[in-house]
Design a protein around this motif. Structure first.
Motif, PDB file in Angstrom:
ATOM      1  N   SER A  17       6.179  -0.192  10.227  1.00 52.52           N
ATOM      2  CA  SER A  17       6.510  -1.511   9.685  1.00 52.52           C
ATOM      3  C   SER A  17       7.991  -1.821   9.849  1.00 52.52           C
ATOM      4  N   ARG A  18       8.288  -3.119   9.924  1.00 56.44           N
ATOM      5  CA  ARG A  18       9.679  -3.556   9.961  1.00 56.44           C
ATOM      6  C   ARG A  18      10.427  -3.109   8.703  1.00 56.44           C
ATOM      7  N   LYS A  19       9.778  -3.253   7.575  1.00 54.12           N
ATOM      8  CA  LYS A  19      10.351  -2.819   6.302  1.00 54.12           C
ATOM      9  C   LYS A  19       9.196  -2.374   5.406  1.00 54.12           C
ATOM     10  N   PRO A  20       8.863  -1.088   5.436  1.00 54.35           N
ATOM     11  CA  PRO A  20       7.748  -0.608   4.611  1.00 54.35           C
ATOM     12  C   PRO A  20       8.009  -0.877   3.132  1.00 54.35           C
ATOM     13  N   LEU A  21       6.950  -1.010   2.387  1.00 54.07           N
ATOM     14  CA  LEU A  21       7.080  -1.174   0.947  1.00 54.07           C
ATOM     15  C   LEU A  21       7.719   0.085   0.349  1.00 54.07           C
ATOM     16  N   PRO A  22       8.429  -0.045  -0.757  1.00 51.61           N
ATOM     17  CA  PRO A  22       9.305   1.024  -1.263  1.00 51.61           C
ATOM     18  C   PRO A  22       8.635   2.386  -1.420  1.00 51.61           C
ATOM     19  N   ALA A  23       9.346   3.433  -1.015  1.00 51.07           N
ATOM     20  CA  ALA A  23       8.827   4.802  -1.088  1.00 51.07           C
ATOM     21  C   ALA A  23       8.435   5.224  -2.496  1.00 51.07           C
ATOM     22  N   PRO A  24       9.195   4.882  -3.561  1.00 47.86           N
ATOM     23  CA  PRO A  24       8.800   5.313  -4.909  1.00 47.86           C
ATOM     24  C   PRO A  24       7.461   4.746  -5.365  1.00 47.86           C
ATOM     25  N   TRP A  25       6.994   3.666  -4.736  1.00 47.57           N
ATOM     26  CA  TRP A  25       5.730   3.045  -5.141  1.00 47.57           C
ATOM     27  C   TRP A  25       4.526   3.629  -4.403  1.00 47.57           C
ATOM     28  N   ARG A  26       4.742   4.281  -3.310  1.00 53.75           N
ATOM     29  CA  ARG A  26       3.662   4.645  -2.390  1.00 53.75           C
ATOM     30  C   ARG A  26       2.708   5.671  -3.004  1.00 53.75           C
ATOM     31  N   GLY A  27       1.429   5.417  -2.787  1.00 54.44           N
ATOM     32  CA  GLY A  27       0.394   6.314  -3.286  1.00 54.44           C
ATOM     33  C   GLY A  27       0.035   6.119  -4.738  1.00 54.44           C
ATOM     34  N   LEU A  28       0.700   5.200  -5.426  1.00 52.71           N
ATOM     35  CA  LEU A  28       0.434   4.970  -6.842  1.00 52.71           C
ATOM     36  C   LEU A  28      -0.577   3.836  -7.015  1.00 52.71           C
ATOM     37  N   ARG A  29      -1.198   3.800  -8.213  1.00 52.31           N
ATOM     38  CA  ARG A  29      -2.208   2.785  -8.486  1.00 52.31           C
ATOM     39  C   ARG A  29      -2.066   2.250  -9.910  1.00 52.31           C
ATOM     40  N   ASP A  30      -2.553   1.046 -10.105  1.00 49.77           N
ATOM     41  CA  ASP A  30      -2.791   0.441 -11.411  1.00 49.77           C
ATOM     42  C   ASP A  30      -1.588   0.568 -12.355  1.00 49.77           C
ATOM     43  N   ASP A  31      -1.819   1.080 -13.570  1.00 47.98           N
ATOM     44  CA  ASP A  31      -0.763   1.088 -14.580  1.00 47.98           C
ATOM     45  C   ASP A  31       0.433   1.926 -14.152  1.00 47.98           C
ATOM     46  N   GLU A  32       0.186   3.048 -13.494  1.00 51.45           N
ATOM     47  CA  GLU A  32       1.292   3.898 -13.053  1.00 51.45           C
ATOM     48  C   GLU A  32       2.183   3.144 -12.065  1.00 51.45           C
ATOM     49  N   LEU A  33       1.573   2.447 -11.118  1.00 55.39           N
ATOM     50  CA  LEU A  33       2.337   1.667 -10.151  1.00 55.39           C
ATOM     51  C   LEU A  33       3.076   0.526 -10.841  1.00 55.39           C
ATOM     52  N   SER A  34       2.408  -0.154 -11.755  1.00 57.58           N
ATOM     53  CA  SER A  34       3.045  -1.255 -12.481  1.00 57.58           C
ATOM     54  C   SER A  34       4.266  -0.767 -13.250  1.00 57.58           C
ATOM     55  N   GLN A  35       4.165   0.424 -13.854  1.00 55.90           N
ATOM     56  CA  GLN A  35       5.273   0.965 -14.635  1.00 55.90           C
ATOM     57  C   GLN A  35       6.447   1.338 -13.738  1.00 55.90           C
ATOM     58  N   VAL A  36       6.164   2.016 -12.623  1.00 60.23           N
ATOM     59  CA  VAL A  36       7.233   2.444 -11.712  1.00 60.23           C
ATOM     60  C   VAL A  36       7.903   1.243 -11.056  1.00 60.23           C
ATOM     61  N   ALA A  37       7.104   0.264 -10.662  1.00 55.57           N
ATOM     62  CA  ALA A  37       7.645  -0.912  -9.978  1.00 55.57           C
ATOM     63  C   ALA A  37       8.246  -1.914 -10.948  1.00 55.57           C
TER      64      ALA A  37
END
Length: 285
Positions: A231-251
């Motif tokens: 990708s030109r600019k991949p979505l942020p590394a700290p968010w990758r592989g996360l889902r639902d509430d965990e992703l919402s909290q980290v992001a």
């Protein structure tokens, strides 16, 4: 010579002379290509398409041969259908590398046509070969016309939608790097072509669209070039592989659903959430 008595000669005879309808590409010194920026050497298929393709497209679309839509489909149909036939027939590699491919594709049109021929240990009489040739004509002709109709009924309307969205991109975000597809359509090929035509700068990094199955919104990173996964600019590394509430909290964004481990796509329950994901992603180094 028998060939001299024929109206049209394809793939034999060692002559390329469109005025006489002679379309061979095996002779020494033959280096013709389709033009329009393509460098692949033409096979007889490409030669015929180069001289008659525009007329065929115009007839199927019931448009004047000079119509802009005819030219767009004529060139795109070569790029996405005929060019591969030319390249395979002339033994041109798909990639500029000495490394062996990681996997083999034997389901392309040329391969399927080849499978219609008798095997080495089967009856290879002229009668069998002729039957195989006619089967190949039907297969290729059907796929060509299906591809042409798809370009007319689906590809062109999608191009218009993507062009409108590019023009409106700064209404979505002032950066101009986020594209919102309010109605999903095939966008990738159009995006790259339209960016060049419209001199889009900076390039678009993320495309937002709704997944019509579950009504959630997707954030997709634009690849570096068509057909590549990077990708030109991949979505942020700290968010990758996360889902639902965990992703919402980290992001720090409500409604997050997932983010792919490679960072090329993510999801949110709402358009506002997806747009916030894209805006925050732009700020990551």
């Amino acid at each position: 010579m028998v060939l001299d008595t024929l109206d049209v000669v394809l793939d034999v005879g060692g002559i390329y002379d469109p005025d006489r309808d002679r379309y061979d590409h095996h002779q020494l010194g033959f280096q013709h290509n389709f033009g329009h920026g393509f460098t692949t050497k033409l096979s007889s298929a490409g030669l015929v398409y180069k001289h008659y393709g525009r007329e065929i497209v115009a007839k199927e679309l019931k448009l004047d041969p000079e119509h802009a839509d005819v030219e767009r489909i004529y060139v795109s149909l070569y790029k996405n259908f005929v060019q591969a036939v030319d390249a395979i027939d002339n033994g041109e590699n798909q990639y500029d590398t000495d490394l062996p491919p990681k996997y083999i594709i034997n389901t392309d049109l040329s391969a399927r046509v080849g499978k219609l021929n008798p095997d080495w240990n089967e009856d290879d009489s002229p009668e069998k070969e002729n039957l195989a040739f006619h089967a190949a004509m039907q297969l290729t002709g059907k796929e060509f016309l299906q591809c042409l109709q798809r370009y007319a009924t689906a590809w062109l309307p999608a191009r218009a939608i993507v062009a409108d969205c590019i023009n409106a991109r700064k209404e979505v975000d002032p950066s101009g790097e986020i594209l919102l597809l309010e109605k999903f359509c095939p966008w990738k090929e159009h995006l790259f072509e339209l960016e060049k035509e419209m001199a889009v700068d900076p390039t678009i990094k993320y495309v937002l669209y709704q997944d019509t199955r579950n009504k959630q919104w997707r954030v997709q990173a634009v690849s570096v070039v068509p057909g590549r996964f990077e990708s030109r600019k991949p979505l942020p590394a700290p968010w990758r592989g996360l889902r639902d509430d965990e992703l919402s909290q980290v992001a720090g964004i409500d409604g997050c659903v997932f983010l792919h481990i490679s960072g090329f796509i993510g999801g949110n329950k709402t358009l506002d959430g997806a747009l916030t994901m894209a805006r925050k992603a732009l700020l990551f180094a």
